[in-house]
Design a protein around this motif. Structure first.
Motif, mmCIF file in Angstrom:
data_model
loop_
_atom_site.group_PDB
_atom_site.id
_atom_site.type_symbol
_atom_site.label_atom_id
_atom_site.label_comp_id
_atom_site.label_asym_id
_atom_site.label_seq_id
_atom_site.Cartn_x
_atom_site.Cartn_y
_atom_site.Cartn_z
ATOM 1 N N ASP A 146 5.712 5.606 18.593
ATOM 2 C CA ASP A 146 5.253 6.515 17.541
ATOM 3 C C ASP A 146 5.998 6.244 16.234
ATOM 4 O O ASP A 146 5.392 6.249 15.153
ATOM 5 C CB ASP A 146 5.459 7.954 17.976
ATOM 6 C CG ASP A 146 4.977 8.952 16.933
ATOM 7 O OD1 ASP A 146 3.756 9.008 16.677
ATOM 8 O OD2 ASP A 146 5.824 9.676 16.364
ATOM 9 N N GLN A 147 7.290 6.000 16.321
ATOM 10 C CA GLN A 147 8.070 5.691 15.122
ATOM 11 C C GLN A 147 7.591 4.395 14.475
ATOM 12 O O GLN A 147 7.483 4.295 13.250
ATOM 13 C CB GLN A 147 9.550 5.589 15.477
ATOM 14 C CG GLN A 147 10.457 5.321 14.291
ATOM 15 C CD GLN A 147 11.927 5.257 14.675
ATOM 16 O OE1 GLN A 147 12.271 5.304 15.851
ATOM 17 N NE2 GLN A 147 12.802 5.155 13.695
ATOM 18 N N ILE A 148 7.288 3.411 15.301
ATOM 19 C CA ILE A 148 6.822 2.124 14.779
ATOM 20 C C ILE A 148 5.425 2.264 14.172
ATOM 21 O O ILE A 148 5.126 1.646 13.141
ATOM 22 C CB ILE A 148 6.851 1.060 15.890
ATOM 23 C CG1 ILE A 148 8.308 0.716 16.215
ATOM 24 C CG2 ILE A 148 6.090 -0.197 15.474
ATOM 25 C CD1 ILE A 148 8.480 -0.227 17.374
ATOM 26 N N VAL A 149 4.576 3.071 14.782
ATOM 27 C CA VAL A 149 3.236 3.309 14.216
ATOM 28 C C VAL A 149 3.360 3.882 12.812
ATOM 29 O O VAL A 149 2.689 3.425 11.874
ATOM 30 C CB VAL A 149 2.420 4.247 15.121
ATOM 31 C CG1 VAL A 149 1.166 4.746 14.389
ATOM 32 C CG2 VAL A 149 2.017 3.537 16.412
ATOM 33 N N ARG A 150 4.210 4.875 12.648
ATOM 34 C CA ARG A 150 4.393 5.480 11.323
ATOM 35 C C ARG A 150 5.030 4.499 10.345
ATOM 36 O O ARG A 150 4.709 4.494 9.153
ATOM 37 C CB ARG A 150 5.245 6.750 11.451
ATOM 38 C CG ARG A 150 4.482 7.899 12.104
ATOM 39 C CD ARG A 150 5.270 9.196 12.152
ATOM 40 N NE ARG A 150 6.199 9.219 13.279
ATOM 41 C CZ ARG A 150 7.502 9.122 13.191
ATOM 42 N NH1 ARG A 150 8.074 8.969 11.995
ATOM 43 N NH2 ARG A 150 8.269 9.180 14.258
ATOM 44 N N PHE A 151 5.918 3.660 10.852
ATOM 45 C CA PHE A 151 6.550 2.631 10.023
ATOM 46 C C PHE A 151 5.513 1.627 9.534
ATOM 47 O O PHE A 151 5.502 1.231 8.365
ATOM 48 C CB PHE A 151 7.639 1.925 10.838
ATOM 49 C CG PHE A 151 8.418 0.887 10.080
ATOM 50 C CD1 PHE A 151 9.560 1.234 9.372
ATOM 51 C CD2 PHE A 151 8.026 -0.449 10.083
ATOM 52 C CE1 PHE A 151 10.290 0.278 8.679
ATOM 53 C CE2 PHE A 151 8.745 -1.409 9.396
ATOM 54 C CZ PHE A 151 9.880 -1.049 8.687
ATOM 55 N N VAL A 152 4.639 1.203 10.437
ATOM 56 C CA VAL A 152 3.617 0.205 10.099
ATOM 57 C C VAL A 152 2.619 0.741 9.079
ATOM 58 O O VAL A 152 2.194 0.020 8.167
ATOM 59 C CB VAL A 152 2.888 -0.256 11.382
ATOM 60 C CG1 VAL A 152 1.667 -1.107 11.031
ATOM 61 C CG2 VAL A 152 3.835 -1.040 12.278
ATOM 62 N N THR A 153 2.243 2.004 9.213
ATOM 63 C CA THR A 153 1.237 2.558 8.296
ATOM 64 C C THR A 153 1.736 2.617 6.859
ATOM 65 O O THR A 153 0.934 2.658 5.933
ATOM 66 C CB THR A 153 0.801 3.964 8.750
ATOM 67 O OG1 THR A 153 1.953 4.808 8.867
ATOM 68 C CG2 THR A 153 0.087 3.895 10.086
ATOM 69 N N LYS A 154 3.047 2.611 6.666
ATOM 70 C CA LYS A 154 3.576 2.538 5.304
ATOM 71 C C LYS A 154 3.226 1.209 4.643
ATOM 72 O O LYS A 154 3.127 1.122 3.423
ATOM 73 C CB LYS A 154 5.096 2.716 5.315
ATOM 74 C CG LYS A 154 5.585 4.089 5.742
ATOM 75 C CD LYS A 154 7.067 4.246 5.487
ATOM 76 C CE LYS A 154 7.881 3.196 6.207
ATOM 77 N NZ LYS A 154 9.340 3.366 5.987
ATOM 78 N N ILE A 155 3.015 0.187 5.468
ATOM 79 C CA ILE A 155 2.712 -1.152 4.953
ATOM 80 C C ILE A 155 1.211 -1.342 4.774
ATOM 81 O O ILE A 155 0.754 -1.870 3.757
ATOM 82 C CB ILE A 155 3.268 -2.233 5.897
ATOM 83 C CG1 ILE A 155 4.738 -1.957 6.227
ATOM 84 C CG2 ILE A 155 3.088 -3.626 5.290
ATOM 85 C CD1 ILE A 155 5.631 -1.826 5.030
ATOM 86 N N VAL A 156 0.439 -0.911 5.748
ATOM 87 C CA VAL A 156 -1.000 -1.181 5.711
ATOM 88 C C VAL A 156 -1.807 0.008 5.221
ATOM 89 O O VAL A 156 -3.032 -0.085 5.094
ATOM 90 C CB VAL A 156 -1.502 -1.623 7.108
ATOM 91 C CG1 VAL A 156 -0.900 -2.960 7.471
ATOM 92 C CG2 VAL A 156 -1.178 -0.583 8.163
ATOM 93 N N GLY A 157 -1.140 1.136 4.933
ATOM 94 C CA GLY A 157 -1.847 2.293 4.379
ATOM 95 C C GLY A 157 -1.958 3.435 5.368
ATOM 96 O O GLY A 157 -2.197 3.219 6.566
ATOM 97 N N ASP A 158 -1.797 4.652 4.867
ATOM 98 C CA ASP A 158 -1.845 5.832 5.734
ATOM 99 C C ASP A 158 -3.191 6.013 6.417
ATOM 100 O O ASP A 158 -3.273 6.614 7.495
ATOM 101 C CB ASP A 158 -1.511 7.091 4.921
ATOM 102 C CG ASP A 158 -0.061 7.111 4.457
ATOM 103 O OD1 ASP A 158 0.764 6.430 5.100
ATOM 104 O OD2 ASP A 158 0.242 7.781 3.453
ATOM 105 N N ALA A 165 -2.346 3.077 15.809
ATOM 106 C CA ALA A 165 -2.035 3.746 17.078
ATOM 107 C C ALA A 165 -2.941 3.238 18.189
ATOM 108 O O ALA A 165 -2.486 3.002 19.321
ATOM 109 C CB ALA A 165 -2.182 5.258 16.909
ATOM 110 N N SER A 166 -4.216 3.045 17.886
ATOM 111 C CA SER A 166 -5.158 2.530 18.890
ATOM 112 C C SER A 166 -4.793 1.112 19.312
ATOM 113 O O SER A 166 -5.049 0.713 20.451
ATOM 114 C CB SER A 166 -6.584 2.553 18.336
ATOM 115 O OG SER A 166 -6.999 3.881 18.071
ATOM 116 N N GLY A 167 -4.196 0.371 18.368
ATOM 117 C CA GLY A 167 -3.805 -0.998 18.676
ATOM 118 C C GLY A 167 -2.819 -1.082 19.822
ATOM 119 O O GLY A 167 -2.827 -2.053 20.591
ATOM 120 N N PHE A 168 -1.978 -0.051 19.952
ATOM 121 C CA PHE A 168 -1.006 -0.046 21.041
ATOM 122 C C PHE A 168 -1.637 0.360 22.370
ATOM 123 O O PHE A 168 -0.980 0.278 23.412
ATOM 124 C CB PHE A 168 0.162 0.883 20.704
ATOM 125 C CG PHE A 168 1.144 0.274 19.747
ATOM 126 C CD1 PHE A 168 2.073 -0.656 20.185
ATOM 127 C CD2 PHE A 168 1.124 0.604 18.402
ATOM 128 C CE1 PHE A 168 2.977 -1.228 19.304
ATOM 129 C CE2 PHE A 168 2.020 0.044 17.511
ATOM 130 C CZ PHE A 168 2.962 -0.881 17.964
#
Length: 237
Positions: A146-158, A165-168
């Motif tokens: 969950d932390q990584i999902v939120r981290f990633v969305t900062k890069i690719v957009g909210d 999340a579905s990717g995982f």
């Protein structure tokens, strides 16, 4: 009449011989399936051609040595431009607790927006301490994801939160991350960073190479290419 039982040493030897005899069949079943496309992430969509020098890099997103190796290598790639093609293969070291999940995040983002893959890799390098073993040892696996999902969305957009999340939960991204690791193993990679130039492993390069060291490796190859192009063909009559 007494019945003599085989000695323990003989049983061990027999078991070993049976294992060796069955080894080829076991190895065949253990072979990795050929993936649909070549593993890794291409830097700036560079294309390989006859005069391109190919650099393959094996990085662990939460490896400090990988982090330190990227800035001088990136400088080299930008300096040489189209004369070099570069591919990063994520290689999740098993003793880094979050190496696999961060490597999987790279595959997820590459699938959603390939142009953002290197941006995410750089952000992992920049803030990788938050994903070190010590920092996450009290967290559950689900909490780390969950932390990584939120981290990633900062890069690719909210707006990509649900997609990331579905990717995982997507089996294909799990398999792709496994293929990356198995591909590294098939090339003899045992640590990160590891570098291959035109298919050959750079010796003693299991840590960051500075800019000048990279230049000392690449410049002679480019000079050799120029010499090869300028050579006059010899004809034998």
């Amino acid at each position: 009449m007494a019945i003599h039982k085989p000695k323990q040493g003989f049983l061990i030897l027999l078991s070993a011989l049976l294992f060796v005899c069955n080894l080829p069949a076991w190895m065949i079943h253990a072979q990795v399936s050929i993936p649909a496309k070549f593993d890794g992430f291409v830097y700036k969509n560079s294309l390989t051609h006859a005069d391109t020098i190919m650099i393959e890099t094996f990085f662990d997103p939460v490896c400090p040595d990988s982090r330190d190796a990227w800035p001088p290598l990136k400088r080299v790639l930008d300096y040489y431009g189209t004369r070099i093609s570069h591919i990063v293969h994520p290689f999740a070291l098993p003793y880094h607790d979050n190496a696999f999940v961060t490597s999987r995040a790279l595959h997820i983002v590459n699938k959603l927006n390939a142009s953002a893959t290197y941006d995410l890799l750089e952000e992992f390098f920049k803030d990788q301490e938050m994903f070190y073993n010590q920092q996450t040892k009290q967290m559950s696996r689900a909490s780390v994801v969950d932390q990584i999902v939120r981290f990633v969305t900062k890069i690719v957009g909210d707006d990509s939160l649900s997609a990331v999340a579905s990717g995982f939960n997507d089996r294909s991204t799990d398999l792709a991350t496994r293929v990356s690791f198995k591909y590294g193993c098939s090339r003899g990679v045992a640590g990160t960073p590891s570098f291959f130039v035109n298919g050959f492993l750079l010796p003693n390069a299991d840590s960051a190479l500075d800019y000048n060291k990279w230049r000392s490796i690449i410049d002679p190859l480019i000079s050799a290419q120029r010499l090869s192009r300028n050579e006059t063909p010899h004809f034998f009559l």
